[in-house]
Design a protein around this motif. Structure first.
Motif, PDB file in Angstrom:
ATOM      1  N   ASN A   1       0.847  -1.196   0.000  1.00 26.43           N
ATOM      2  CA  ASN A   1       0.000   0.000   0.000  1.00 26.43           C
ATOM      3  C   ASN A   1       0.878   1.240   0.000  1.00 26.43           C
ATOM      4  N   ILE A   2       0.533   2.176  -0.879  1.00 26.39           N
ATOM      5  CA  ILE A   2       1.310   3.409  -0.973  1.00 26.39           C
ATOM      6  C   ILE A   2       0.377   4.611  -1.073  1.00 26.39           C
ATOM      7  N   SER A   3       0.971   5.793  -0.930  1.00 24.42           N
ATOM      8  CA  SER A   3       0.237   7.049  -1.048  1.00 24.42           C
ATOM      9  C   SER A   3       0.863   7.891  -2.163  1.00 24.42           C
ATOM     10  N   PHE A   4       0.211   8.977  -2.499  1.00 22.65           N
ATOM     11  CA  PHE A   4       0.774   9.888  -3.492  1.00 22.65           C
ATOM     12  C   PHE A   4       2.038  10.553  -2.961  1.00 22.65           C
ATOM     13  N   GLU A   5       2.086  10.759  -1.655  1.00 17.57           N
ATOM     14  CA  GLU A   5       3.295  11.318  -1.042  1.00 17.57           C
ATOM     15  C   GLU A   5       4.474  10.366  -1.223  1.00 17.57           C
ATOM     16  N   TYR A   6       4.211   9.073  -1.106  1.00 18.68           N
ATOM     17  CA  TYR A   6       5.242   8.057  -1.340  1.00 18.68           C
ATOM     18  C   TYR A   6       5.758   8.141  -2.776  1.00 18.68           C
ATOM     19  N   ILE A   7       4.846   8.259  -3.737  1.00 10.48           N
ATOM     20  CA  ILE A   7       5.258   8.362  -5.143  1.00 10.48           C
ATOM     21  C   ILE A   7       6.136   9.589  -5.336  1.00 10.48           C
ATOM     22  N   LEU A   8       5.746  10.709  -4.780  1.00 11.61           N
ATOM     23  CA  LEU A   8       6.547  11.929  -4.901  1.00 11.61           C
ATOM     24  C   LEU A   8       7.925  11.737  -4.269  1.00 11.61           C
ATOM     25  N   LYS A   9       7.959  11.131  -3.098  1.00 10.68           N
ATOM     26  CA  LYS A   9       9.237  10.909  -2.402  1.00 10.68           C
ATOM     27  C   LYS A   9      10.154  10.003  -3.224  1.00 10.68           C
ATOM     28  N   GLN A  10       9.616   8.942  -3.816  1.00  9.76           N
ATOM     29  CA  GLN A  10      10.428   8.013  -4.612  1.00  9.76           C
ATOM     30  C   GLN A  10      10.821   8.626  -5.950  1.00  9.76           C
ATOM     31  N   ASN A  11      10.031   9.542  -6.449  1.00 15.13           N
ATOM     32  CA  ASN A  11      10.279  10.257  -7.699  1.00 15.13           C
ATOM     33  C   ASN A  11      10.694   9.301  -8.830  1.00 15.13           C
ATOM     34  N   PRO A  12       9.801   8.403  -9.225  1.00 12.09           N
ATOM     35  CA  PRO A  12      10.160   7.410 -10.240  1.00 12.09           C
ATOM     36  C   PRO A  12      10.392   8.049 -11.614  1.00 12.09           C
ATOM     37  N   ASP A  13      11.261   7.414 -12.396  1.00 14.63           N
ATOM     38  CA  ASP A  13      11.464   7.834 -13.776  1.00 14.63           C
ATOM     39  C   ASP A  13      10.326   7.339 -14.661  1.00 14.63           C
ATOM     40  N   TYR A  14       9.775   6.199 -14.288  1.00 11.80           N
ATOM     41  CA  TYR A  14       8.621   5.618 -14.976  1.00 11.80           C
ATOM     42  C   TYR A  14       7.602   5.232 -13.923  1.00 11.80           C
ATOM     43  N   LEU A  15       6.343   5.361 -14.272  1.00 13.92           N
ATOM     44  CA  LEU A  15       5.256   4.922 -13.411  1.00 13.92           C
ATOM     45  C   LEU A  15       4.332   4.081 -14.281  1.00 13.92           C
ATOM     46  N   PHE A  16       4.287   2.774 -13.995  1.00 12.02           N
ATOM     47  CA  PHE A  16       3.444   1.847 -14.752  1.00 12.02           C
ATOM     48  C   PHE A  16       2.161   1.643 -13.968  1.00 12.02           C
ATOM     49  N   VAL A  17       1.033   1.873 -14.623  1.00  9.43           N
ATOM     50  CA  VAL A  17      -0.264   1.875 -13.952  1.00  9.43           C
ATOM     51  C   VAL A  17      -1.165   0.796 -14.559  1.00  9.43           C
ATOM     52  N   VAL A  18      -1.755  -0.015 -13.687  1.00 11.17           N
ATOM     53  CA  VAL A  18      -2.776  -0.981 -14.090  1.00 11.17           C
ATOM     54  C   VAL A  18      -4.063  -0.564 -13.377  1.00 11.17           C
ATOM     55  N   ASP A  19      -5.082  -0.248 -14.146  1.00 13.82           N
ATOM     56  CA  ASP A  19      -6.348   0.205 -13.585  1.00 13.82           C
ATOM     57  C   ASP A  19      -7.223  -1.007 -13.267  1.00 13.82           C
ATOM     58  N   ARG A  20      -7.194  -1.433 -12.008  1.00 13.42           N
ATOM     59  CA  ARG A  20      -7.961  -2.601 -11.591  1.00 13.42           C
ATOM     60  C   ARG A  20      -9.452  -2.400 -11.807  1.00 13.42           C
ATOM     61  N   ASP A  21      -9.955  -1.209 -11.529  1.00 13.99           N
ATOM     62  CA  ASP A  21     -11.385  -0.949 -11.696  1.00 13.99           C
ATOM     63  C   ASP A  21     -11.832  -1.202 -13.136  1.00 13.99           C
ATOM     64  N   ALA A  22     -11.044  -0.736 -14.095  1.00 17.01           N
ATOM     65  CA  ALA A  22     -11.397  -0.946 -15.503  1.00 17.01           C
ATOM     66  C   ALA A  22     -11.403  -2.430 -15.836  1.00 17.01           C
ATOM     67  N   THR A  23     -10.544  -3.184 -15.192  1.00 16.35           N
ATOM     68  CA  THR A  23     -10.437  -4.618 -15.451  1.00 16.35           C
ATOM     69  C   THR A  23     -11.682  -5.369 -15.021  1.00 16.35           C
ATOM     70  N   ILE A  24     -12.266  -4.947 -13.915  1.00 16.86           N
ATOM     71  CA  ILE A  24     -13.409  -5.683 -13.378  1.00 16.86           C
ATOM     72  C   ILE A  24     -14.745  -5.057 -13.770  1.00 16.86           C
ATOM     73  N   GLY A  25     -14.724  -4.226 -14.810  1.00 12.71           N
ATOM     74  CA  GLY A  25     -15.964  -3.700 -15.364  1.00 12.71           C
ATOM     75  C   GLY A  25     -16.490  -2.438 -14.726  1.00 12.71           C
ATOM     76  N   GLN A  26     -15.731  -1.834 -13.835  1.00 11.86           N
ATOM     77  CA  GLN A  26     -16.152  -0.565 -13.256  1.00 11.86           C
ATOM     78  C   GLN A  26     -15.570   0.570 -14.089  1.00 11.86           C
ATOM     79  N   ASP A  27     -16.060   1.765 -13.847  1.00 10.84           N
ATOM     80  CA  ASP A  27     -15.514   2.915 -14.563  1.00 10.84           C
ATOM     81  C   ASP A  27     -14.051   3.095 -14.193  1.00 10.84           C
ATOM     82  N   GLY A  28     -13.189   2.920 -15.164  1.00  8.12           N
ATOM     83  CA  GLY A  28     -11.765   3.127 -14.935  1.00  8.12           C
ATOM     84  C   GLY A  28     -11.446   4.609 -15.001  1.00  8.12           C
TER      85      GLY A  28
END
Length: 113
Positions: free
Chosen positions: A34-61
């Motif tokens: 589990n992470i937060s947006f603050e964690y993402i900012l702190k890690q400052n990734p060069d790439y961020l790969f996103v998988v939208d779980r909601d879109a996968t299970i038929g919800q509005d992604g």
């Protein structure tokens, strides 16, 4: 929101495709760390790969509207156009399948070109 590193469910990004992890201390887990947006900012990734779980299970992604907020916009990934929205069908539902792996490879290759 969860992060996955080497050896984890989506570790193929690091273990096979060679993308370095922004945080080498991510817990190896099927469900991710589990992470937060603050964690993402702190890690400052060069790439961020996103998988939208909601879109996968038929919800509005809506991953893009959630991810691309004021904190994430300060990261190298955002500034360099390296937030990559992966096909959730390949990555979440059939990851590791004979048909999905070549498609997953194409997505990563396209992202890092």
């Amino acid at each position: 929101m969860s992060a996955y590193g080497p050896g984890s469910r989506f570790g193929i990004i690091h273990d096979v495709f060679g993308i370095p992890a922004a945080d080498k201390n991510i817990n190896v887990s099927t469900h991710g760390q589990n992470i937060s947006f603050e964690y993402i900012l702190k890690q400052n990734p060069d790439y961020l790969f996103v998988v939208d779980r909601d879109a996968t299970i038929g919800q509005d992604g809506n991953a893009k509207s959630v991810i691309e907020n004021d904190l994430v916009k300060k990261t190298n990934a955002y500034k360099n156009g390296h937030i990559v929205y992966l096909d959730p069908g390949y990555w979440y539902l059939s990851g590791g399948g004979l048909e999905s792996v070549p498609e997953m490879m194409k997505e990563i290759q396209k992202a890092i070109e």
